[in-house]
Design a protein around this motif. Structure first.
Motif, PDB file in Angstrom:
ATOM      1  N   ILE A 169     -49.455  25.396 -95.244  1.00 31.02           N
ATOM      2  CA  ILE A 169     -50.278  26.442 -95.846  1.00 31.02           C
ATOM      3  C   ILE A 169     -49.742  27.766 -95.350  1.00 31.02           C
ATOM      4  N   ASN A 170     -49.396  28.640 -96.297  1.00 33.10           N
ATOM      5  CA  ASN A 170     -48.830  29.921 -95.909  1.00 33.10           C
ATOM      6  C   ASN A 170     -49.905  30.873 -95.418  1.00 33.10           C
ATOM      7  N   SER A 171     -49.467  31.895 -94.718  1.00 36.38           N
ATOM      8  CA  SER A 171     -50.365  32.928 -94.208  1.00 36.38           C
ATOM      9  C   SER A 171     -50.346  34.115 -95.160  1.00 36.38           C
ATOM     10  N   LYS A 172     -51.457  34.842 -95.219  1.00 41.78           N
ATOM     11  CA  LYS A 172     -51.506  36.078 -95.994  1.00 41.78           C
ATOM     12  C   LYS A 172     -51.378  37.293 -95.078  1.00 41.78           C
ATOM     13  N   ARG A 173     -51.275  37.037 -93.789  1.00 42.88           N
ATOM     14  CA  ARG A 173     -51.187  38.129 -92.822  1.00 42.88           C
ATOM     15  C   ARG A 173     -49.765  38.690 -92.811  1.00 42.88           C
ATOM     16  N   GLU A 174     -49.673  39.973 -93.123  1.00 43.75           N
ATOM     17  CA  GLU A 174     -48.374  40.646 -93.177  1.00 43.75           C
ATOM     18  C   GLU A 174     -48.403  41.913 -92.338  1.00 43.75           C
ATOM     19  N   ARG A 175     -47.220  42.389 -92.022  1.00 40.92           N
ATOM     20  CA  ARG A 175     -47.108  43.676 -91.345  1.00 40.92           C
ATOM     21  C   ARG A 175     -45.944  44.443 -91.952  1.00 40.92           C
ATOM     22  N   ILE A 176     -46.111  45.749 -91.954  1.00 40.42           N
ATOM     23  CA  ILE A 176     -45.077  46.643 -92.468  1.00 40.42           C
ATOM     24  C   ILE A 176     -44.185  47.037 -91.299  1.00 40.42           C
ATOM     25  N   VAL A 177     -42.895  46.915 -91.505  1.00 44.06           N
ATOM     26  CA  VAL A 177     -41.940  47.323 -90.477  1.00 44.06           C
ATOM     27  C   VAL A 177     -41.030  48.374 -91.076  1.00 44.06           C
ATOM     28  N   SER A 178     -40.700  49.358 -90.269  1.00 41.36           N
ATOM     29  CA  SER A 178     -39.782  50.395 -90.760  1.00 41.36           C
ATOM     30  C   SER A 178     -38.452  50.231 -90.053  1.00 41.36           C
ATOM     31  N   ARG A 179     -37.423  50.505 -90.789  1.00 44.06           N
ATOM     32  CA  ARG A 179     -36.072  50.397 -90.254  1.00 44.06           C
ATOM     33  C   ARG A 179     -35.720  51.658 -89.474  1.00 44.06           C
ATOM     34  N   VAL A 180     -34.855  51.493 -88.491  1.00 43.27           N
ATOM     35  CA  VAL A 180     -34.367  52.643 -87.722  1.00 43.27           C
ATOM     36  C   VAL A 180     -33.466  53.457 -88.636  1.00 43.27           C
ATOM     37  N   THR A 181     -33.810  54.725 -88.803  1.00 45.94           N
ATOM     38  CA  THR A 181     -33.001  55.588 -89.675  1.00 45.94           C
ATOM     39  C   THR A 181     -32.263  56.666 -88.902  1.00 45.94           C
ATOM     40  N   ASP A 182     -32.812  57.082 -87.779  1.00 44.05           N
ATOM     41  CA  ASP A 182     -32.172  58.108 -86.948  1.00 44.05           C
ATOM     42  C   ASP A 182     -32.187  57.661 -85.496  1.00 44.05           C
ATOM     43  N   VAL A 183     -31.118  58.003 -84.815  1.00 46.50           N
ATOM     44  CA  VAL A 183     -31.034  57.733 -83.385  1.00 46.50           C
ATOM     45  C   VAL A 183     -30.678  59.041 -82.698  1.00 46.50           C
ATOM     46  N   ALA A 184     -31.450  59.399 -81.683  1.00 50.15           N
ATOM     47  CA  ALA A 184     -31.162  60.618 -80.917  1.00 50.15           C
ATOM     48  C   ALA A 184     -30.822  60.206 -79.494  1.00 50.15           C
ATOM     49  N   ILE A 185     -29.683  60.633 -79.026  1.00 49.95           N
ATOM     50  CA  ILE A 185     -29.258  60.333 -77.664  1.00 49.95           C
ATOM     51  C   ILE A 185     -29.207  61.642 -76.904  1.00 49.95           C
ATOM     52  N   HIS A 186     -29.923  61.705 -75.829  1.00 52.49           N
ATOM     53  CA  HIS A 186     -29.962  62.895 -74.989  1.00 52.49           C
ATOM     54  C   HIS A 186     -29.272  62.588 -73.673  1.00 52.49           C
ATOM     55  N   THR A 187     -28.451  63.468 -73.243  1.00 57.74           N
ATOM     56  CA  THR A 187     -27.785  63.300 -71.952  1.00 57.74           C
ATOM     57  C   THR A 187     -28.268  64.385 -71.004  1.00 57.74           C
ATOM     58  N   GLN A 188     -28.343  64.054 -69.792  1.00 53.37           N
ATOM     59  CA  GLN A 188     -28.781  65.008 -68.793  1.00 53.37           C
ATOM     60  C   GLN A 188     -27.623  65.220 -67.831  1.00 53.37           C
ATOM     61  N   GLN A 189     -27.344  66.473 -67.560  1.00 54.31           N
ATOM     62  CA  GLN A 189     -26.213  66.782 -66.688  1.00 54.31           C
ATOM     63  C   GLN A 189     -26.664  66.634 -65.263  1.00 54.31           C
ATOM     64  N   VAL A 190     -25.829  65.936 -64.495  1.00 56.43           N
ATOM     65  CA  VAL A 190     -26.119  65.673 -63.093  1.00 56.43           C
ATOM     66  C   VAL A 190     -25.739  66.916 -62.281  1.00 56.43           C
ATOM     67  N   GLY A 191     -26.595  67.320 -61.361  1.00 59.69           N
ATOM     68  CA  GLY A 191     -26.341  68.504 -60.527  1.00 59.69           C
ATOM     69  C   GLY A 191     -25.106  68.348 -59.664  1.00 59.69           C
ATOM     70  N   GLU A 192     -24.605  69.491 -59.107  1.00 61.75           N
ATOM     71  CA  GLU A 192     -23.353  69.485 -58.320  1.00 61.75           C
ATOM     72  C   GLU A 192     -23.476  68.682 -57.059  1.00 61.75           C
ATOM     73  N   GLY A 193     -24.649  68.593 -56.444  1.00 65.19           N
ATOM     74  CA  GLY A 193     -24.779  67.899 -55.169  1.00 65.19           C
ATOM     75  C   GLY A 193     -24.844  66.399 -55.316  1.00 65.19           C
ATOM     76  N   ALA A 194     -24.970  65.892 -56.482  1.00 63.63           N
ATOM     77  CA  ALA A 194     -25.092  64.428 -56.666  1.00 63.63           C
ATOM     78  C   ALA A 194     -23.721  63.774 -56.635  1.00 63.63           C
ATOM     79  N   GLN A 195     -23.700  62.578 -56.174  1.00 63.63           N
ATOM     80  CA  GLN A 195     -22.427  61.838 -56.151  1.00 63.63           C
ATOM     81  C   GLN A 195     -22.482  60.628 -57.011  1.00 63.63           C
TER      82      GLN A 195
END
Length: 195
Positions: A169-195
């Motif tokens: 017996i099939n289910s009638k329960r469904e969910r809407i899923v959205s596809r990934v359309t944009d990806v944002a990558i943020h980089t953080q600059q490491v300070g001078e004192g870090a190694q």
């Protein structure tokens, strides 16, 4: 996928299989084989009574599956159906028992010869999905059979149990899923004192 009507469709398929193979001998008329309680057999000579529905969870995948690009649905559930098959003879008293033995013996023979219900007997959603319904004669303890009969004032009649498996017996329960359309990558600059 099979709809909620799968239970009655499976029962009707079992009835039609027996009607085609048990008439005109040992049962004279197709309509004398029916889905109904053995306690209310009326004029029927062979009754099939669904007395247990059990979910089959072995080897069944759970979760959702993809229906379309943005829709997922819960996977169907599988069930095992147990039917009590009972003979009701209309013969005179001295021939009644032998008549019931003949009907039960013939029904057992047919069901053993058909371990899978032929597709010609399937209807509705089971036919649409091309279901494979397995038929097994189940060993049922006498005390379990007597429990079914002892709840009424009727006398026990010769009966056996058939297990149908593969009913979905099939289910009638469904969910809407959205596809990934944009990806944002943020980089953080490491300070001078870090190694």
């Amino acid at each position: 996928m099979a709809d909620y009507t799968a239970l009655v469709e499976a029962g009707n398929a079992l009835v039609e299989l027996l009607r085609d193979n048990l008439t005109p001998e040992p049962i004279g008329n197709r309509e004398l084989i029916a889905l109904c309680s053995p306690h209310e057999s009326e004029n029927n000579q062979l009754t099939l009574y669904l007395y247990q529905v059990e979910e089959d969870t072995q080897g069944v995948a759970s979760g959702y599956y993809q229906v379309s690009r943005n829709v997922q649905r819960i996977r169907p559930s599988k069930f095992n159906l147990r039917f009590l098959v009972t003979a009701h003879s209309k013969a005179p008293v001295q021939l009644k028992e032998a008549d019931q033995y003949r009907m039960v013996g013939a029904a057992i023979q047919i069901l053993k010869d058909h371990p899978v219900i032929d597709s010609q007997y399937l209807s509705g959603s089971l036919a649409e999905e091309g279901a494979r319904i397995n038929v097994v004669l189940e060993k049922t303890p006498l005390d379990q059979l007597l429990k079914i009969w002892n709840n009424t004032s009727n006398n026990y009649k010769l009966s056996f149990t058939v297990l149908l498996s593969g009913v979905e017996i099939n289910s009638k329960r469904e969910r809407i899923v959205s596809r990934v359309t944009d990806v944002a990558i943020h980089t953080q600059q490491v300070g001078e004192g870090a190694q």
